[in-house]
Write an enzyme that holds these catalytic residues in place. Structure first.
Site, PDB file in Angstrom:
ATOM      1  N   ASN A  34     -47.296  70.000 -34.470  1.00 20.54           N
ATOM      2  CA  ASN A  34     -47.538  71.110 -35.381  1.00 20.54           C
ATOM      3  C   ASN A  34     -48.898  70.844 -36.021  1.00 20.54           C
ATOM      4  OD1 ASN A  34     -47.758  72.910 -37.495  1.00 20.54           O
ATOM      5  ND2 ASN A  34     -45.696  72.571 -38.268  1.00 20.54           N
ATOM      6  N   LYS A  84     -50.452  72.113 -38.330  1.00 12.48           N
ATOM      7  CA  LYS A  84     -50.506  72.260 -39.782  1.00 12.48           C
ATOM      8  C   LYS A  84     -49.922  71.050 -40.516  1.00 12.48           C
ATOM      9  CE  LYS A  84     -50.386  77.298 -39.762  1.00 12.48           C
ATOM     10  NZ  LYS A  84     -49.678  78.490 -40.208  1.00 12.48           N
ATOM     11  N   CYS A  85     -49.304  70.139 -39.774  1.00 12.96           N
ATOM     12  CA  CYS A  85     -48.650  68.965 -40.364  1.00 12.96           C
ATOM     13  C   CYS A  85     -49.585  67.768 -40.301  1.00 12.96           C
ATOM     14  CB  CYS A  85     -47.362  68.674 -39.588  1.00 12.96           C
ATOM     15  SG  CYS A  85     -46.582  67.109 -40.013  1.00 12.96           S
ATOM     16  N   SER A  86     -49.866  67.159 -41.454  1.00 13.34           N
ATOM     17  CA  SER A  86     -50.786  66.023 -41.475  1.00 13.34           C
ATOM     18  C   SER A  86     -50.236  64.832 -40.697  1.00 13.34           C
ATOM     19  CB  SER A  86     -51.121  65.622 -42.917  1.00 13.34           C
ATOM     20  OG  SER A  86     -49.960  65.194 -43.591  1.00 13.34           O
ATOM     21  N   ARG A 123     -50.910  65.592 -37.091  1.00 13.96           N
ATOM     22  CA  ARG A 123     -52.344  65.431 -36.789  1.00 13.96           C
ATOM     23  C   ARG A 123     -52.713  63.955 -36.721  1.00 13.96           C
ATOM     24  NH1 ARG A 123     -52.761  69.404 -40.827  1.00 13.96           N
ATOM     25  NH2 ARG A 123     -53.711  67.882 -42.236  1.00 13.96           N
TER      26      ARG A 123
END
Length: 127
Positions: A9, A11-13, A16
């Site tokens: 995802n 948007k998920c740190s 990432r």
């Protein structure tokens, strides 16, 4: 073809950071944005089996939908949990990294190193 797959995802740190960790190990993973392209029922079962954890570990309990759908009920079967995850992919915990060495949920993030082929070679060589 990559030997590493990340269910990601962007948007998920944590997701990432897992992607960055994989790339830093020298691997370029196959990236599956599971919110757009969720894994199939069989894939979810295989991933859970490869983690060695119960399927319930792949359910994201921090989502409002978790309680709204009553998924905290311990009597629910794996098939019922998978039904919920397929209907509401945001309920799939992330990141999940799958390699020939197994699968790990990247929580904590360091768990990903357990299945990265290059990290395993470094440990075996004493590097």
């Amino acid at each position: 073809m990559s030997t590493v797959t990340i269910y990601h995802n962007p948007k998920c740190s944590t997701s990432r950071n897992a992607l960055e960790m994989i790339r830093a190990s020298g691997e370029e993973p196959r990236i599956v944005e599971y919110l757009k392209n969720p894994p199939s029922r069989d894939e979810l079962k295989a991933i859970a089996k490869a983690t060695g954890e119960p399927l319930r570990a792949l359910v994201r309990t921090k989502q409002a939908e978790y309680l709204e759908q009553g998924l905290d009920n311990p009597a629910l079967t794996d098939d019922q949990l998978i039904d919920a995850m397929l209907a509401t992919p945001v309920l799939i915990n992330r990141p999940i990294v799958v390699t020939a060495l197994g699968a790990r949920l990247g929580r904590p993030l360091e768990k990903v190193l357990e299945v990265l082929p290059s990290a395993s070679r470094q440990v075996a060589s004493g590097a």
